[in-house]
Every structure is written in structure tokens, then in C-alpha cells.
Design a protein around this motif. Sequence first.
Motif, PDB file in Angstrom:
ATOM      1  N   LEU A  47      45.062  75.591  18.960  1.00 50.79           N
ATOM      2  CA  LEU A  47      45.291  74.710  17.824  1.00 50.79           C
ATOM      3  C   LEU A  47      44.236  73.611  17.782  1.00 50.79           C
ATOM      4  O   LEU A  47      43.671  73.321  16.719  1.00 50.79           O
ATOM      5  CB  LEU A  47      46.694  74.105  17.889  1.00 50.79           C
ATOM      6  CG  LEU A  47      47.073  73.176  16.740  1.00 50.79           C
ATOM      7  CD1 LEU A  47      46.988  73.900  15.398  1.00 50.79           C
ATOM      8  CD2 LEU A  47      48.467  72.615  16.971  1.00 50.79           C
ATOM      9  N   ARG A  48      43.936  73.016  18.938  1.00 44.61           N
ATOM     10  CA  ARG A  48      42.869  71.991  18.983  1.00 44.61           C
ATOM     11  C   ARG A  48      41.543  72.575  18.471  1.00 44.61           C
ATOM     12  O   ARG A  48      40.816  71.943  17.705  1.00 44.61           O
ATOM     13  CB  ARG A  48      42.687  71.481  20.407  1.00 44.61           C
ATOM     14  CG  ARG A  48      43.736  70.542  20.884  1.00 44.61           C
ATOM     15  CD  ARG A  48      43.412  70.012  22.298  1.00 44.61           C
ATOM     16  NE  ARG A  48      44.566  69.357  22.863  1.00 44.61           N
ATOM     17  CZ  ARG A  48      45.466  69.948  23.652  1.00 44.61           C
ATOM     18  NH1 ARG A  48      45.329  71.207  24.003  1.00 44.61           N
ATOM     19  NH2 ARG A  48      46.499  69.271  24.113  1.00 44.61           N
ATOM     20  N   GLU A  49      41.222  73.770  18.949  1.00 49.08           N
ATOM     21  CA  GLU A  49      39.976  74.440  18.552  1.00 49.08           C
ATOM     22  C   GLU A  49      39.938  74.683  17.047  1.00 49.08           C
ATOM     23  O   GLU A  49      38.938  74.391  16.380  1.00 49.08           O
ATOM     24  CB  GLU A  49      39.872  75.774  19.310  1.00 49.08           C
ATOM     25  CG  GLU A  49      38.718  76.654  18.915  1.00 49.08           C
ATOM     26  CD  GLU A  49      38.822  78.038  19.558  1.00 49.08           C
ATOM     27  OE1 GLU A  49      38.384  79.010  18.900  1.00 49.08           O
ATOM     28  OE2 GLU A  49      39.321  78.169  20.688  1.00 49.08           O
ATOM     29  N   GLU A  50      41.029  75.226  16.517  1.00 48.99           N
ATOM     30  CA  GLU A  50      41.060  75.549  15.082  1.00 48.99           C
ATOM     31  C   GLU A  50      41.044  74.289  14.223  1.00 48.99           C
ATOM     32  O   GLU A  50      40.398  74.259  13.171  1.00 48.99           O
ATOM     33  CB  GLU A  50      42.273  76.422  14.755  1.00 48.99           C
ATOM     34  CG  GLU A  50      42.261  77.790  15.424  1.00 48.99           C
ATOM     35  CD  GLU A  50      41.085  78.671  15.045  1.00 48.99           C
ATOM     36  OE1 GLU A  50      40.351  78.373  14.068  1.00 48.99           O
ATOM     37  OE2 GLU A  50      40.888  79.701  15.712  1.00 48.99           O
ATOM     38  N   VAL A  51      41.728  73.234  14.642  1.00 52.02           N
ATOM     39  CA  VAL A  51      41.701  71.979  13.889  1.00 52.02           C
ATOM     40  C   VAL A  51      40.290  71.403  13.891  1.00 52.02           C
ATOM     41  O   VAL A  51      39.796  70.932  12.863  1.00 52.02           O
ATOM     42  CB  VAL A  51      42.733  70.972  14.440  1.00 52.02           C
ATOM     43  CG1 VAL A  51      42.488  69.576  13.891  1.00 52.02           C
ATOM     44  CG2 VAL A  51      44.145  71.437  14.124  1.00 52.02           C
ATOM     45  N   ALA A  52      39.613  71.450  15.029  1.00 50.04           N
ATOM     46  CA  ALA A  52      38.229  70.954  15.093  1.00 50.04           C
ATOM     47  C   ALA A  52      37.338  71.738  14.138  1.00 50.04           C
ATOM     48  O   ALA A  52      36.495  71.157  13.437  1.00 50.04           O
ATOM     49  CB  ALA A  52      37.700  71.046  16.524  1.00 50.04           C
ATOM     50  N   GLU A  53      37.526  73.062  14.081  1.00 50.33           N
ATOM     51  CA  GLU A  53      36.729  73.876  13.156  1.00 50.33           C
ATOM     52  C   GLU A  53      37.046  73.512  11.708  1.00 50.33           C
ATOM     53  O   GLU A  53      36.148  73.465  10.872  1.00 50.33           O
ATOM     54  CB  GLU A  53      36.976  75.360  13.422  1.00 50.33           C
ATOM     55  CG  GLU A  53      36.364  75.830  14.737  1.00 50.33           C
ATOM     56  CD  GLU A  53      36.675  77.278  15.074  1.00 50.33           C
ATOM     57  OE1 GLU A  53      37.229  78.006  14.208  1.00 50.33           O
ATOM     58  OE2 GLU A  53      36.369  77.686  16.207  1.00 50.33           O
ATOM     59  N   LEU A  54      38.314  73.255  11.411  1.00 50.18           N
ATOM     60  CA  LEU A  54      38.691  72.845  10.060  1.00 50.18           C
ATOM     61  C   LEU A  54      38.041  71.513   9.707  1.00 50.18           C
ATOM     62  O   LEU A  54      37.503  71.342   8.610  1.00 50.18           O
ATOM     63  CB  LEU A  54      40.220  72.727   9.950  1.00 50.18           C
ATOM     64  CG  LEU A  54      40.754  72.141   8.649  1.00 50.18           C
ATOM     65  CD1 LEU A  54      40.375  72.997   7.444  1.00 50.18           C
ATOM     66  CD2 LEU A  54      42.258  71.971   8.739  1.00 50.18           C
ATOM     67  N   LEU A  55      38.062  70.571  10.627  1.00 46.04           N
ATOM     68  CA  LEU A  55      37.482  69.252  10.354  1.00 46.04           C
ATOM     69  C   LEU A  55      35.978  69.324  10.139  1.00 46.04           C
ATOM     70  O   LEU A  55      35.416  68.509   9.410  1.00 46.04           O
ATOM     71  CB  LEU A  55      37.819  68.289  11.493  1.00 46.04           C
ATOM     72  CG  LEU A  55      39.303  67.946  11.644  1.00 46.04           C
ATOM     73  CD1 LEU A  55      39.523  67.087  12.884  1.00 46.04           C
ATOM     74  CD2 LEU A  55      39.855  67.276  10.399  1.00 46.04           C
ATOM     75  N   ALA A  67      43.714  78.552   7.147  1.00 41.38           N
ATOM     76  CA  ALA A  67      44.551  79.720   7.426  1.00 41.38           C
ATOM     77  C   ALA A  67      44.634  79.982   8.926  1.00 41.38           C
ATOM     78  O   ALA A  67      45.701  80.368   9.437  1.00 41.38           O
ATOM     79  CB  ALA A  67      44.002  80.949   6.698  1.00 41.38           C
ATOM     80  N   ASP A  68      43.533  79.767   9.652  1.00 43.91           N
ATOM     81  CA  ASP A  68      43.552  79.922  11.114  1.00 43.91           C
ATOM     82  C   ASP A  68      44.499  78.914  11.754  1.00 43.91           C
ATOM     83  O   ASP A  68      45.259  79.250  12.668  1.00 43.91           O
ATOM     84  CB  ASP A  68      42.150  79.766  11.700  1.00 43.91           C
ATOM     85  CG  ASP A  68      41.230  80.934  11.373  1.00 43.91           C
ATOM     86  OD1 ASP A  68      41.730  81.995  10.953  1.00 43.91           O
ATOM     87  OD2 ASP A  68      40.008  80.769  11.536  1.00 43.91           O
ATOM     88  N   VAL A  69      44.474  77.673  11.277  1.00 48.14           N
ATOM     89  CA  VAL A  69      45.388  76.647  11.789  1.00 48.14           C
ATOM     90  C   VAL A  69      46.830  77.078  11.528  1.00 48.14           C
ATOM     91  O   VAL A  69      47.683  76.992  12.414  1.00 48.14           O
ATOM     92  CB  VAL A  69      45.098  75.267  11.148  1.00 48.14           C
ATOM     93  CG1 VAL A  69      46.203  74.270  11.471  1.00 48.14           C
ATOM     94  CG2 VAL A  69      43.747  74.732  11.616  1.00 48.14           C
ATOM     95  N   ALA A  70      47.096  77.564  10.324  1.00 48.11           N
ATOM     96  CA  ALA A  70      48.447  78.005   9.973  1.00 48.11           C
ATOM     97  C   ALA A  70      48.901  79.157  10.868  1.00 48.11           C
ATOM     98  O   ALA A  70      50.064  79.198  11.295  1.00 48.11           O
ATOM     99  CB  ALA A  70      48.504  78.412   8.497  1.00 48.11           C
TER     100      ALA A  70
END
Length: 111
Positions: A47-55, A67-70
Motif C-alpha cells: 500500500l505504501r508503494e502504490e500510494v507513493a506511485e499514485l502521488l 486502481a492499484d491502490v484500490a
Amino acid sequence: MAGTETSAGDGKSVRDRIPQIIRNEGADPVTYVAGAEEYRARLREKLREEVAELLDADEGSAPGELADVAEVLLALAADLGLSPEQLEAIRVAKAGERGSFAGRIVWMGNR
């Protein structure tokens, strides 16, 4: 993805079809199934990884990253015994109680 190697003790949670995709690309993935405690810890790290990618995402790639975060959120919910519908019911209840973020309100503190 193909050609990426990790040393012992490394690794990361990946989607269920990733090992087959790697095989289809001609590589031989090294995988194992995590135990319950490790799985939960790895999901939180994912989740940390995916949130960082989203940001870091631009407008074009943000929907896919969201979608990855979800997907990780749904996996975490399932790990806690919650269905997507139960998670949504909790979200709706909290929104009814505390509101949502649709109003774009920024709190600056109290007087």
C-alpha cells in the motif's frame, strides 16, 4: 519485470498472475506463498508503494495507480474479513457521520 532478481530475504507482494506472466516472457520466477502475518505486513508495505506511485503519477497514469491502490485496499479488507460491500458500508457510515472530501475544505486550525 523479467530479468529482475532479488537476493534472499527480499521480495514483494505481487498480483496473482504475475508469476505466469513472467513465465510467458521466458523467465523462471522464484515465489512462495506468505503466511498470514507476513502477508498482512507485505500488503501494508505494498500500500505504501502504490500510494507513493499514485502521488508521483501524472494525470494520464493516475487512474491506473489509483486502481492499484484500490486493489491493495480490497486485499487488506479481505485479510481483515471484510467484503468489498462491508468496507463500502463502513465508508458510507463514516461519510454520513463526518462527511466526505467532496467539499474541498481545508482546515486552518481554531481561533
